[in-house]
Scaffold this active site. Structure first.
Site, PDB file in Angstrom:
ATOM      1  N   LYS A   1      -6.570  14.232  13.091  1.00 26.00           N
ATOM      2  CA  LYS A   1      -5.495  15.032  13.145  1.00 26.00           C
ATOM      3  C   LYS A   1      -5.196  16.028  12.190  1.00 26.00           C
ATOM      4  CE  LYS A   1      -3.190  10.909  15.769  1.00 26.00           C
ATOM      5  NZ  LYS A   1      -2.261   9.747  15.581  1.00 26.00           N
TER       6      LYS A   1
ATOM      7  N   VAL B   1      -2.650   7.967  29.278  1.00 25.90           N
ATOM      8  CA  VAL B   1      -2.156   9.189  29.206  1.00 25.90           C
ATOM      9  C   VAL B   1      -2.054   9.792  30.736  1.00 25.90           C
ATOM     10  CG1 VAL B   1      -2.760  11.575  28.545  1.00 25.90           C
ATOM     11  CG2 VAL B   1      -2.884   9.593  26.806  1.00 25.90           C
TER      12      VAL B   1
ATOM     13  N   ASP C   1      -8.516   7.887  12.481  1.00 21.20           N
ATOM     14  CA  ASP C   1      -7.562   8.638  13.361  1.00 21.20           C
ATOM     15  C   ASP C   1      -6.928   9.712  12.710  1.00 21.20           C
ATOM     16  OD1 ASP C   1      -6.055   8.434  15.985  1.00 21.20           O
ATOM     17  OD2 ASP C   1      -4.307   8.239  14.571  1.00 21.20           O
TER      18      ASP C   1
ATOM     19  N   GLU D   1      -5.398  -1.403  18.336  1.00 22.59           N
ATOM     20  CA  GLU D   1      -6.388  -1.590  19.116  1.00 22.59           C
ATOM     21  C   GLU D   1      -7.048  -3.140  18.825  1.00 22.59           C
ATOM     22  OE1 GLU D   1      -7.176  -0.127  21.702  1.00 22.59           O
ATOM     23  OE2 GLU D   1      -6.169   1.546  21.489  1.00 22.59           O
TER      24      GLU D   1
END
Length: 438
Positions: free
Chosen positions: A203, A14, A199, A188
């Site tokens: 969100k 990122v 995950d 991963e």
């Protein structure tokens, strides 16, 4: 024009993507932010002589970036929650504007961090924390601000969507596709967060808080993964006119808010059912605008960097205009945030897909229908295959009408107790997402 200066903590996927986007689109960004944005300080574990040669200070310790008085906007690209939380708190206390893509940090610690940012008169931006480069946070907080959000549903984890797409299209087993996803870099080495829905729950927590003006409630999200799904389930769903997706669902009703992540059968004619591969999509139903769909790349360095830089541009406009924290992080003033009740999962109502493994004997469906009927559940569709090659067991698949989970639980317990049922019943929720244009 006075420039706005940026510090970046972490130069991985990122942070490196942010540097690249800021450099490649520097002129365009200057035009849109009305002021140049310049990275002046970064922290990384590795030597970066190239950055130093370009006038950027490179430190090993993120605290050096935070302590730099020349940094106005601090981008947290460290990852995780422990050190990342320390970085964000320290930056806020130092009076920096903060941008992060850290979904876990916002979902789990956001209530505290937003209060701290308000106390210090700075902004904490997090567009990139949900669905990568898709600007869904801005859409919920600003573009749909005139609407009461009725519900939202999203395919918000690209790894899980890739796995289910491959299982369905190529009739592959879960474990095989997961191994490929890891080899391709989609998953991963420890894929738990992706395949078990954690995950996506992070969100969903963030989107629901903004959609309904409520605190972040990650602890209240019901989460179910995809690791027990089989190619047979996807094939039966296909035969019945459905596609199985790993869906995040938030709905505001009279009795409370539903927050849930789980495999879901969607009718094939829905746009959301046709989102495949690693793409993300979020469908939002507003009372004024109706359904709106947001689709695109939900992860990856460039896509995530796009959202991080967009937040930085907003902050640069704010700083150049000498404005304070102009947009509340959850879209409403802190005083207007409502601690809404969460609807218990036992009271959540959906239609259901049930797959039974039964002895090849007459009368099985009459017993199953009787048990379902006792709980007020009727059968809407049925697949019953003939036994093959002398097999003594047959699969039976049904789609039920809408029923609460508590009623369905009681029915399944009674069905599994029948002598003719030889394996646990597989059950998956069914959603039609009323209001979407098919």
């Amino acid at each position: 024009m006075n420039e706005v200066t940026i510090g970046i903590c972490g130069l991985g996927t990122v942070g490196g993507g942010v540097l690249e986007v800021l450099s490649r689109n520097a002129d365009l960004i200057t035009e849109r932010s009305h002021t140049p944005l310049r990275v002046v300080h970064v922290s990384t574990r590795y030597e970066r002589k190239d950055l130093e040669a370009g006038g950027i200070t490179v430190s090993r310790d993120y605290r050096d970036v935070i302590a730099d008085p020349g940094v106005q906007i601090l981008i947290e690209a460290y990852g995780g929650t422990d050190h990342a939380g320390d970085i964000v708190r320290a930056a806020i206390r130092a009076g920096k504007q903060v941008v992060t893509a850290n979904k876990a940090l916002i979902a789990e610690q956001g209530n505290e961090l937003f209060a701290l940012a308000a106390e210090h008169g700075v902004s904490l931006r997090f567009e990139a924390a949900v669905a990568g480069g898709i600007p869904v946070i801005k859409a919920l907080r600003e573009g749909l601000a005139a609407n009461r959000i009725e519900w939202l549903a999203g395919i918000i984890n690209g790894t899980g969507n890739f796995i289910l797409s491959e299982m369905r299209d190529r009739k592959r087993q879960f474990a095989d596709v997961l191994a490929e996803a890891q080899a391709l870099g989609y998953a991963e080495a420890d894929p738990t967060f992706d395949i078990e829905g954690i995950d996506a729950a992070h969100k969903l927590t963030i989107m629901a808080a903004i959609a309904f003006g409520m605190p972040l409630r990650f602890d209240a999200v019901y989460t179910e993964g995809i690791s027990t799904l089989t190619p047979e389930d996807l094939a039966y769903a296909d035969e019945l006119g459905y596609c199985i997706k790993h869906l995040g669902m938030a709905r505001q009703g009279e009795q409370g808010v539903e927050l849930r992540v789980h495999p879901t059968l969607l009718p094939m004619d829905l746009l959301l059912a046709n989102v495949n591969g690693v793409k993300n999509a979020i469908l939002v139903e507003g009372d004024a605008v109706g359904p709106t769909l947001y689709y695109g790349a939900g992860a990856g360095g460039s896509a995530t960097a796009s959202a991080v830089v967009a937040d930085s541009i907003d902050l640069a406009r704010q700083l150049s205009a000498n404005q304070g924290c102009t947009v509340p992080p959850l879209g409403v003033t802190p005083a207007a945030v409502r601690d809404l009740p969460i609807l218990p999962m036992g009271e959540v109502k959906t239609a259901w897909y049930l797959r039974l493994t039964a002895k090849d004997e007459p009368g099985v469906m009459s017993q199953v229908s009787s048990i379902l009927g006792a709980q007020g559940i009727s059968i809407e569709a049925l697949i019953q295959k003939a036994a093959k090659g002398g097999a003594k067991q047959v699969p039976v698949v049904v789609i039920t009408n809408i029923a609460s989970q508590s009623n369905l639980d009681r029915a399944v317990a009674s069905i599994e107790a029948l002598d003719v049922i030889v394996a646990p019943v597989t059950r998956i929720r069914v959603e039609t997402l009323d209001g979407q244009d098919g």
